[in-house]
Write a protein that holds these residues in place. Structure first.
Motif, short mmCIF file in Angstrom:
data_model
loop_
_atom_site.label_atom_id
_atom_site.label_comp_id
_atom_site.label_asym_id
_atom_site.label_seq_id
_atom_site.Cartn_x
_atom_site.Cartn_y
_atom_site.Cartn_z
N ALA A 125 1.64 36.23 -21.88
CA ALA A 125 2.97 35.65 -22.02
C ALA A 125 2.92 34.13 -22.04
N LEU A 126 2.15 33.53 -21.13
CA LEU A 126 2.10 32.07 -21.06
C LEU A 126 1.37 31.47 -22.26
N SER A 127 0.44 32.23 -22.83
CA SER A 127 -0.29 31.71 -23.99
C SER A 127 0.54 31.79 -25.27
N ALA A 128 1.64 32.53 -25.23
CA ALA A 128 2.48 32.71 -26.42
C ALA A 128 3.48 31.58 -26.61
N GLY A 129 3.58 30.68 -25.65
CA GLY A 129 4.53 29.58 -25.76
C GLY A 129 5.28 29.37 -24.46
N ASP A 130 6.18 28.39 -24.46
CA ASP A 130 6.88 28.03 -23.23
C ASP A 130 8.26 28.66 -23.10
N ARG A 131 8.65 29.51 -24.03
CA ARG A 131 9.97 30.15 -23.97
C ARG A 131 9.86 31.50 -23.26
N VAL A 132 9.53 31.45 -21.97
CA VAL A 132 9.35 32.65 -21.17
C VAL A 132 10.69 33.10 -20.60
N SER A 133 10.96 34.38 -20.65
CA SER A 133 12.20 34.93 -20.10
C SER A 133 11.99 35.31 -18.65
N ASN A 134 12.69 34.63 -17.75
CA ASN A 134 12.62 34.95 -16.33
C ASN A 134 13.63 36.05 -16.00
N PRO A 135 13.35 36.90 -15.04
CA PRO A 135 14.26 38.00 -14.72
C PRO A 135 15.56 37.48 -14.08
N PRO A 136 16.65 38.22 -14.22
CA PRO A 136 17.90 37.82 -13.57
C PRO A 136 17.73 37.70 -12.05
N GLN A 137 18.56 36.87 -11.46
CA GLN A 137 18.48 36.65 -10.02
C GLN A 137 18.62 37.96 -9.25
N GLY A 138 17.72 38.17 -8.31
CA GLY A 138 17.78 39.35 -7.44
C GLY A 138 16.97 40.53 -7.93
N THR A 139 16.63 40.57 -9.22
CA THR A 139 15.92 41.74 -9.73
C THR A 139 14.46 41.77 -9.30
N ALA A 140 13.85 40.61 -9.13
CA ALA A 140 12.46 40.59 -8.66
C ALA A 140 12.36 41.19 -7.26
N GLU A 141 13.33 40.86 -6.41
CA GLU A 141 13.34 41.40 -5.05
C GLU A 141 13.60 42.90 -5.06
N LEU A 142 14.49 43.34 -5.94
CA LEU A 142 14.77 44.77 -6.04
C LEU A 142 13.53 45.54 -6.50
N ALA A 143 12.85 45.00 -7.51
CA ALA A 143 11.64 45.66 -8.01
C ALA A 143 10.57 45.71 -6.93
N ALA A 144 10.49 44.66 -6.11
CA ALA A 144 9.52 44.64 -5.01
C ALA A 144 9.79 45.77 -4.02
N GLU A 145 11.07 45.99 -3.71
CA GLU A 145 11.44 47.08 -2.80
C GLU A 145 11.09 48.43 -3.41
N GLN A 146 11.35 48.56 -4.70
CA GLN A 146 11.03 49.82 -5.38
C GLN A 146 9.53 50.07 -5.42
N GLY A 147 8.75 49.01 -5.63
CA GLY A 147 7.30 49.14 -5.63
C GLY A 147 6.77 49.55 -4.28
N ALA A 148 7.31 48.94 -3.22
CA ALA A 148 6.87 49.27 -1.86
C ALA A 148 7.17 50.72 -1.53
N ALA A 149 8.28 51.24 -2.05
CA ALA A 149 8.69 52.60 -1.72
C ALA A 149 7.95 53.66 -2.52
N GLY A 150 7.58 53.33 -3.76
CA GLY A 150 7.08 54.39 -4.63
C GLY A 150 5.67 54.30 -5.12
N LEU A 151 5.03 53.13 -5.01
CA LEU A 151 3.72 52.95 -5.62
C LEU A 151 2.66 53.85 -5.00
#
Length: 247
Positions: A196-222
């Protein structure tokens, strides 16, 4: 070897040998210079490590070397082990009761993220699932100094993975399969970040709060997904690739 060890130890040997073959299959091996280990059940604090002179595609359940906490082989073996592997793995196995398996890689993507000032970024779902469970350890040179073990353990804390800065990636698991799947997610996230970083500087960051939600989901299910679904499927793949690992 199968006749000389307990059924429980043999099952762990087969799983660990499968993990070595799968690492080679994914192209994650670094000639002979990385290592995966597993604790042997019992009060002796023994663990299994790869024979230093074998390629990962050559490792079998019988060729894995059982060592004590001082890095000395337990019983006769024609093989030697990696001193740096002993330093890193023995530190974690001895300090963490839940560290039944420890895996460490030097992939190009893992090393690249380890060299990035901000480490693993929340750019992909895969990264977000594992990022909150990652620790960081500063580079101290090739890990042959036993004094580094205390700092490794302190930096790891209770996390399930680690970025060894300027070095590579590491995962800890309650068994071989869980550890391998954690490592897969870490490596996949690192690879995607570099792309992603090698493709250019127009990186799409996730909406606020979704990274934390995904972290909780990963902890519960991985871990559940690893143990019940992914690892059994991966072992079947290892047998299809070459059933000789289980000898």
């Amino acid at each position: 070897m199968k006749a000389k060890v307990s059924e429980e130890e043999w099952a762990i040997r087969v799983d660990l040998a499968a993990a070595y073959r799968l690492v080679a299959h994914h192209g994650w091996d670094d000639l002979i210079f990385t290592h995966l280990s597993a604790r042997v059940p019992g009060p002796e604090h023994h663990f299994l490590l790869n024979p230093y002179q074998l390629m990962f595609e050559e490792v079998t359940a019988s060729s894995l070397v059982k060592v004590d906490i001082h890095g000395n082989p337990v019983g006769p073996t024609p093989f030697i082990t990696n001193p740096a592997g002993f330093t890193i793995h023995s530190a974690i196995h001895m300090a963490r009761e839940d560290a039944h398996a420890v895996m460490h890689l030097h992939t190009p993507a893992g090393q690249a993220v380890a060299a990035h000032e901000e480490g693993l970024l929340p750019l992909t779902q895969t990264a977000m699932l594992v990022r909150s469970d990652l620790a960081f350890h500063d580079y101290e040179g090739v890990a042959t100094d036993l004094d580094e073990r205390e700092r490794l353990v302190a930096d790891l804390g209770d996390k399930g993975g680690m970025i060894l800065r300027n070095h590579g990636t590491l995962a800890v698991g309650r068994n071989v399969g869980e550890c391998f799947v954690k490592l897969y997610f870490i490596e996949r996230a690192c690879q995607a970040q570099i792309m992603a970083l090698s493709a250019g500087d127009r990186v799409s960051n996730p909406p606020q709060g979704t990274a934390e939600l995904a972290a909780e989901q990963g902890a519960a299910g991985l871990a559940m997904a690893a143990n019940l679904l992914a690892w059994p499927a991966l072992k079947r793949k290892a047998y299809r690739l070459d059933p000789g690992f289980a000898t």
